[in-house]
Design a protein around this motif. Structure first.
Motif, PDB file in Angstrom:
ATOM      1  N   THR A  55       0.851  -1.129   0.036  1.00 31.78           N
ATOM      2  CA  THR A  55       0.100   0.004   0.003  1.00 31.78           C
ATOM      3  C   THR A  55       0.924   1.391   0.044  1.00 31.78           C
ATOM      4  OG1 THR A  55      -0.149  -0.136   2.320  1.00 31.78           O
ATOM      5  CG2 THR A  55      -2.049  -1.247   1.035  1.00 31.78           C
ATOM      6  N   THR A  56       1.968   1.100   0.350  1.00 31.89           N
ATOM      7  CA  THR A  56       3.037   2.259   0.039  1.00 31.89           C
ATOM      8  C   THR A  56       3.269   2.868  -1.245  1.00 31.89           C
ATOM      9  OG1 THR A  56       5.159   1.086   0.366  1.00 31.89           O
ATOM     10  CG2 THR A  56       4.037   1.730   2.401  1.00 31.89           C
ATOM     11  N   SER A  57       3.122   1.761  -2.210  1.00 31.82           N
ATOM     12  CA  SER A  57       3.199   2.047  -3.554  1.00 31.82           C
ATOM     13  C   SER A  57       2.027   2.633  -4.308  1.00 31.82           C
ATOM     14  CB  SER A  57       3.485   0.758  -4.355  1.00 31.82           C
ATOM     15  OG  SER A  57       2.391  -0.165  -4.460  1.00 31.82           O
ATOM     16  N   VAL A  58       1.064   3.240  -3.454  1.00 34.06           N
ATOM     17  CA  VAL A  58       0.061   3.890  -4.039  1.00 34.06           C
ATOM     18  C   VAL A  58       0.217   5.029  -4.953  1.00 34.06           C
ATOM     19  CG1 VAL A  58      -0.455   5.558  -2.276  1.00 34.06           C
ATOM     20  CG2 VAL A  58      -2.418   4.802  -3.600  1.00 34.06           C
ATOM     21  N   GLU A  59      -0.313   5.227  -6.178  1.00 32.95           N
ATOM     22  CA  GLU A  59       0.097   6.180  -7.311  1.00 32.95           C
ATOM     23  C   GLU A  59      -1.312   6.650  -7.516  1.00 32.95           C
ATOM     24  OE1 GLU A  59       1.445   8.849  -9.102  1.00 32.95           O
ATOM     25  OE2 GLU A  59       2.843   7.404  -8.634  1.00 32.95           O
ATOM     26  N   THR A  60      -1.408   8.114  -7.084  1.00 35.77           N
ATOM     27  CA  THR A  60      -2.885   8.774  -7.124  1.00 35.77           C
ATOM     28  C   THR A  60      -2.765   9.839  -8.484  1.00 35.77           C
ATOM     29  OG1 THR A  60      -2.223  10.781  -5.836  1.00 35.77           O
ATOM     30  CG2 THR A  60      -3.326   8.789  -4.951  1.00 35.77           C
ATOM     31  N   GLY A  61      -1.421   9.983  -9.095  1.00 30.99           N
ATOM     32  CA  GLY A  61      -1.166  11.155  -9.731  1.00 30.99           C
ATOM     33  C   GLY A  61      -0.394  12.374  -9.252  1.00 30.99           C
ATOM     34  N   SER A  62      -0.647  12.476  -7.926  1.00 33.87           N
ATOM     35  CA  SER A  62       0.109  13.556  -7.276  1.00 33.87           C
ATOM     36  C   SER A  62       0.870  12.954  -6.259  1.00 33.87           C
ATOM     37  CB  SER A  62      -1.242  14.265  -6.707  1.00 33.87           C
ATOM     38  OG  SER A  62      -0.699  15.268  -5.581  1.00 33.87           O
ATOM     39  N   SER A  63       2.077  13.332  -5.820  1.00 40.35           N
ATOM     40  CA  SER A  63       3.145  12.828  -4.815  1.00 40.35           C
ATOM     41  C   SER A  63       2.435  13.514  -3.537  1.00 40.35           C
ATOM     42  CB  SER A  63       4.482  13.602  -5.027  1.00 40.35           C
ATOM     43  OG  SER A  63       4.476  14.652  -4.783  1.00 40.35           O
ATOM     44  N   LEU A  64       1.406  14.848  -3.363  1.00 37.54           N
ATOM     45  CA  LEU A  64       1.315  15.403  -2.163  1.00 37.54           C
ATOM     46  C   LEU A  64      -0.189  14.003  -1.865  1.00 37.54           C
ATOM     47  CD1 LEU A  64       0.731  17.464  -0.200  1.00 37.54           C
ATOM     48  CD2 LEU A  64      -0.809  18.611  -1.665  1.00 37.54           C
ATOM     49  N   PHE A  65      -0.930  13.874  -2.824  1.00 39.44           N
ATOM     50  CA  PHE A  65      -2.106  12.890  -2.662  1.00 39.44           C
ATOM     51  C   PHE A  65      -1.655  11.632  -2.060  1.00 39.44           C
ATOM     52  CE2 PHE A  65      -6.451  11.373  -3.569  1.00 39.44           C
ATOM     53  CZ  PHE A  65      -6.953  12.048  -2.152  1.00 39.44           C
ATOM     54  N   ASN A  66      -0.828  11.226  -2.777  1.00 40.63           N
ATOM     55  CA  ASN A  66      -0.029   9.725  -2.281  1.00 40.63           C
ATOM     56  C   ASN A  66       0.299   9.721  -0.789  1.00 40.63           C
ATOM     57  OD1 ASN A  66      -0.071   9.346  -5.231  1.00 40.63           O
ATOM     58  ND2 ASN A  66       2.263   9.306  -5.420  1.00 40.63           N
ATOM     59  N   HIS A  86      -1.081  11.827   1.458  1.00 42.61           N
ATOM     60  CA  HIS A  86      -2.278  11.845   2.114  1.00 42.61           C
ATOM     61  C   HIS A  86      -3.175  10.683   2.063  1.00 42.61           C
ATOM     62  CE1 HIS A  86      -6.101  14.086   3.142  1.00 42.61           C
ATOM     63  NE2 HIS A  86      -6.781  13.462   2.503  1.00 42.61           N
ATOM     64  N   ILE A  87      -3.092   9.899   0.935  1.00 37.01           N
ATOM     65  CA  ILE A  87      -3.802   8.287   1.162  1.00 37.01           C
ATOM     66  C   ILE A  87      -3.057   7.545   1.931  1.00 37.01           C
ATOM     67  CG2 ILE A  87      -4.303   6.471  -0.565  1.00 37.01           C
ATOM     68  CD1 ILE A  87      -6.240   8.452  -1.063  1.00 37.01           C
ATOM     69  N   GLN A  88      -1.771   7.597   2.200  1.00 43.60           N
ATOM     70  CA  GLN A  88      -1.099   6.745   3.055  1.00 43.60           C
ATOM     71  C   GLN A  88      -1.305   7.021   4.410  1.00 43.60           C
ATOM     72  OE1 GLN A  88       3.000   5.573   1.917  1.00 43.60           O
ATOM     73  NE2 GLN A  88       2.554   6.591  -0.142  1.00 43.60           N
ATOM     74  N   GLY A  89      -1.884   8.396   5.110  1.00 40.36           N
ATOM     75  CA  GLY A  89      -2.080   8.771   6.116  1.00 40.36           C
ATOM     76  C   GLY A  89      -3.091   7.964   7.033  1.00 40.36           C
ATOM     77  N   GLU A  90      -2.957   8.272   8.311  1.00 42.09           N
ATOM     78  CA  GLU A  90      -3.899   7.611   9.268  1.00 42.09           C
ATOM     79  C   GLU A  90      -5.151   7.590   8.719  1.00 42.09           C
ATOM     80  OE1 GLU A  90      -3.210   8.688  13.390  1.00 42.09           O
ATOM     81  OE2 GLU A  90      -1.175   8.644  13.042  1.00 42.09           O
ATOM     82  N   GLU A  91      -5.712   8.430   8.461  1.00 39.14           N
ATOM     83  CA  GLU A  91      -7.227   8.437   8.375  1.00 39.14           C
ATOM     84  C   GLU A  91      -7.766   7.649   6.811  1.00 39.14           C
ATOM     85  OE1 GLU A  91      -5.318  11.292   7.650  1.00 39.14           O
ATOM     86  OE2 GLU A  91      -5.621  12.473   9.473  1.00 39.14           O
ATOM     87  N   PHE A  92      -6.601   7.191   6.162  1.00 44.45           N
ATOM     88  CA  PHE A  92      -6.788   6.363   4.956  1.00 44.45           C
ATOM     89  C   PHE A  92      -6.171   5.058   5.362  1.00 44.45           C
ATOM     90  CE2 PHE A  92      -7.804  10.599   3.650  1.00 44.45           C
ATOM     91  CZ  PHE A  92      -9.274  10.586   3.295  1.00 44.45           C
ATOM     92  N   GLU A 136     -15.868   0.489   6.457  1.00 40.32           N
ATOM     93  CA  GLU A 136     -15.942  -0.842   6.931  1.00 40.32           C
ATOM     94  C   GLU A 136     -14.630  -1.218   7.381  1.00 40.32           C
ATOM     95  OE1 GLU A 136     -18.237  -3.531   4.536  1.00 40.32           O
ATOM     96  OE2 GLU A 136     -20.099  -2.912   5.247  1.00 40.32           O
ATOM     97  N   PHE A 137     -13.553  -0.502   6.905  1.00 39.69           N
ATOM     98  CA  PHE A 137     -11.935  -0.640   6.934  1.00 39.69           C
ATOM     99  C   PHE A 137     -11.439   0.439   7.611  1.00 39.69           C
ATOM    100  CE2 PHE A 137     -13.307  -3.510   3.519  1.00 39.69           C
ATOM    101  CZ  PHE A 137     -12.793  -4.437   3.722  1.00 39.69           C
ATOM    102  N   ASN A 138     -12.194   0.989   8.488  1.00 39.54           N
ATOM    103  CA  ASN A 138     -11.704   2.369   9.395  1.00 39.54           C
ATOM    104  C   ASN A 138     -10.880   3.250   8.491  1.00 39.54           C
ATOM    105  OD1 ASN A 138     -12.426   0.862  11.675  1.00 39.54           O
ATOM    106  ND2 ASN A 138     -10.614  -0.123  11.932  1.00 39.54           N
ATOM    107  N   ALA A 139     -11.643   3.646   7.366  1.00 33.96           N
ATOM    108  CA  ALA A 139     -10.963   4.593   6.480  1.00 33.96           C
ATOM    109  C   ALA A 139     -12.247   5.475   5.867  1.00 33.96           C
ATOM    110  CB  ALA A 139     -10.455   3.977   5.296  1.00 33.96           C
TER     111      ALA A 139
END
Length: 190
Positions: free
Chosen positions: A74-85, A87-93, A164-167
């Motif tokens: 999941t650390t390899s997430v690619e959203t198209g934006s390094s800033l958003f990558n 963000h998606i890896q943060g605690e809330e997601f 349902e996955f705490n996100a």
């Protein structure tokens, strides 16, 4: 055993078709990309993917059985934006600091004729495991055109609720329903 009996046994053994055995395929990480999409503020459908996936697929064509075991980095997430990558890896997601992988382990493969139609199993994200069913929209088992080894390819998808996955951050403004699509290629293990 006389020569005639030996010859008859040899001919009989050659005439009996070989019993097919399950074949284990290793996921090709350069051609396997789990993707996810969701509604963003009612304005658009956002598409993202993960760049690193490992695992195995077992397929027994004759017995019409199989299994899937996939691990997504999941650390390899690619959203198209390094800033958003980040963000998606943060605690809330995805909270990749605590949960750097997501997994899918099948419990049952349902066939329609000679091909898998759906794959039931357990999806684990952020340490939460839920049953899901992947609908197979494409499946092929053939010799890899370039590598000249037995290979499989498939596309399958499912819809989950990220809450349902705490996100659940920003639900309902950012859609709770997430479509996960797995495009996978795998080659026979040597």
């Amino acid at each position: 055993m006389n020569l005639r009996s030996l010859f008859a046994a040899t001919v009989l053994a050659a005439a009996i078709p070989a019993i097919a055995a399950p074949v284990t395929y290793n996921v090709d990480p350069t051609h396997t990309f789990p993707r996810f999409s969701y509604n963003h503020l009612g304005m658009s459908t956002q598409l993202s993917k993960f760049n690193k996936t490992t695992g195995t697929v077992v397929f027994d064509k004759a017995a019409k059985t199989g299994s899937v075991d996939v691990t997504i980095d999941t650390t390899s997430v690619e959203t198209g934006s390094s800033l958003f990558n980040g963000h998606i890896q943060g605690e809330e997601f995805l909270d990749t600091a605590k949960f750097p992988t997501a997994t899918f382990k099948s419990t049952k493969v349902v066939f329609d004729g000679d091909k898998p139609a759906s794959i039931e199993g357990n999806l684990t994200i952020k340490g939460v495991t839920k049953p899901v069913t992947l609908t197979v929209t494409h499946f092929v088992n053939q010799a890899h055109p370039m590598m000249k080894v037995d290979a499989i390819g498939a596309n399958a998808s499912t819809v989950i609720k990220r809450s349902e996955f705490n996100a659940a951050k920003y639900v309902p403004y950012v859609g709770d329903e997430v479509t996960i699509t797995l495009s996978i290629e795998a080659v026979a293990a040597k």
